[in-house]
Every structure is written in structure tokens, then in C-alpha cells.
Design a protein around this motif. Structure first.
Motif: not given
Ligand code: PPS
Length: 242
Positions: A154-158, A237-240
Motif C-alpha cells: 500500500v505504500k512502499l511499492e507506490p 513507515c519505510g519511505i525514508h
């Protein structure tokens, strides 16, 4: 004492002992001898920019590359960076990864900021529908081993898809000191794993200072923001991290 010049409408202010005071910054960063954005001396420039205002940091960074994005979660203090870019570069590509798991208040906040600032918005959504993700994984909390796959879908791949599409040299974001141990090790400038220069103009600002800024400029705060991927205030969350 920190100079909190924000610069809206050519007004500037600083906060001393919790009081808002008009002031003018004398700290414009004019020196700009950077010819390779992938290899800048982070320690030198972080020291140099530390006493600069967000406006000055952004002005300095905007000269480095046209290939830039600003990311937003439409979270609690998102209005701060978006309103600043409305003055500095109103056509910048704004990247939002809409996980599909935001609260109705966040969608309302997003709609309001999108129309108020006429954002050049690029929305990235999961490849899989929320219904199918929930059928397969449920809504896992962070202790559940399935939370990793949930975050990825829901977040990292996008988010990776967004970076691949825009290929930015420069990524403006609103990470701040103190929020997590990991972030305490960052600074106004840092590099992502792919070598994108990340710029966090409000890195040293506290919640109280951002609240004062929102109030002074009549900007909204998304009080109820919740991201089930991040889940806890002091968690990444992982994006950073990518
Ligand atoms: N969903 C989503 N889409 C795009 N960009 C996002 C997203 N979530 C976080 N961010 C970016 O990270 C900034 C800090 O947000 P957070 O402190 O909530 O961190 S976290 O990334 O969720 O851990 C955040 O800054 P603000 O939105 O201004 O707070 C964004 O630049």
C-alpha cells in the motif's frame, strides 16, 4: 536563538521564549559552488544551512536542479511545506501516495489543500485494490508478520514507482529532528539510498513552532492524521529508509 523566518508576504518572524516577534533574516545563503548534486559535502552544507530560514534553504536548493519533487502525506503539518512551495515554486510536482487507508478527515484536508494551492498533484495508489489486500492480509497491526507485506503493497511499492517515474535529483520533504532516533541522525540535507538529495527545510522546527506558523498564516492542521503503515509516532513507515 533560532531564526524562524518563514517569509510569507515578505513578513518574517522569529520565536523567542514562545513569543512571535517580527524580524528580518540576515542569513541569506549566497554561496552556491555546487556542480555535482550527487556529491555535495553534507556536513559543510548542513552546518551552513542550520541557521538559515526554510525560505532561504529552499531558495538555495531550488538553484541546484529543475528535476525536483515535494512529497506530502496530507498529514498533520502538511500545509506548512505545501504553502511554502505555493510561494516558491507553485508548479513543482507534488507526490502523494494514497494508501487507501486514510481517515475521511485526511481526504477532506487533502481536497482543501489541493484546491487552495492548485497543486500539481501526482497521486500514486496501490496496484491491488483495498478489498483484495484485506481479503488476503486483513488489516495487520505492526506486530503481525503480515504488516511488512501490507506496507510494501500500500505504500512502499507506490512510492518507489513515483521515484522511478519522476527521477528527481531533489526531494523536498518534511522530516524533522526528534521524531525518531533514525531521524535524529539525519539533517536538513541527506541522501536517499538512490542518491537523491533530500531537503527538509523545517528539520529543526518543533511542533510548537509549526503550530504558531499555521496559526499566523491561517493554515489548517490535520489533527486526526493516522497512517496504519507508520502506526506509531516514533516509527518509520519505510519511505525514508529506501
Ligand atoms: N503517503 C505519503 N505520500 C507521500 N509522501 C509521504 C507520505 N507519507 C509521508 N510522506 C513524506 O514524509 C514526510 C514525513 O512524514 P512522516 O513523519 O509521517 O513520516 S513517514 O514517512 O510516514 O514515516 C511527509 O511530510 P508531510 O506530509 O509534510 O508531513 C512527506 O514528505
Amino acid at each position: 536563538m533560532k531564526n524562524n523566518n518563514y517569509g510569507e508576504d515578505k513578513l518574517s518572524f522569529k520565536i523567542e521564549n514562545g513569543t512571535l516577534i517580527n524580524s528580518s533574516s540576515k542569513n541569506t545563503v549566497t554561496e552556491n559552488p555546487i556542480d555535482d548534486i550527487k556529491n555535495i559535502d553534507l556536513s559543510y552544507w548542513n552546518k551552513k544551512l542550520k541557521d538559515s530560514t526554510p525560505d532561504e534553504i529552499i531558495d538555495w536548493a531550488l538553484k541546484l536542479s529543475e528535476k525536483r519533487i515535494v512529497t506530502t502525506s496530507f498529514g498533520k503539518y502538511s500545509a506548512v511545506l505545501l504553502s511554502t512551495f505555493n510561494r516558491k515554486d507553485s508548479n513543482i510536482n507534488v507526490v502523494w501516495c494514497d494508501t487507501g487507508y486514510n481517515l475521511p478527515e485526511t481526504y477532506e484536508h487533502a481536497s482543501m489543500l489541493i484546491s487552495r494551492f492548485k497543486l500539481n498533484l501526482n497521486v500514486y495508489v496501490p496496484k491491488e485494490s483495498r478489498a483484495f489486500t484485506e481479503f488476503r492480509l486483513g488489516l495487520p497491526d505492526i506486530k503481525d508478520p503480515k504488516h511488512k507485506e501490507f506496507s510494501e503493497i500500500v505504500k512502499l511499492e507506490p512510492f518507489r514507482r513515483a521515484l522511478k517515474k519522476h527521477q528527481p535529483d531533489l526531494w523536498f520533504t518534511n522530516i524533522r529532528v526528534r521524531k525518531t532516533e533514525y531521524r535524529n541522525s539525519k539533517d536538513i540535507l541527506s541522501y536517499s539510498k538512490e542518491g537523491i538529495l533530500k531537503v527538509s527545510p523545517f528539520y529543526y522546527w518543533t511542533d510548537g513552532e509549526l503550530d504558531a506558523l499555521l496559526c499566523k498564516n491561517g493554515l489548517p492542521k490535520n489533527h486526526t492524521y493516522f497512517d496504519p503503515i507508520k502506526a506509531l509516532e516514533n516509527r518509520e513507515c519505510g519511505i525514508h529508509l529506501q
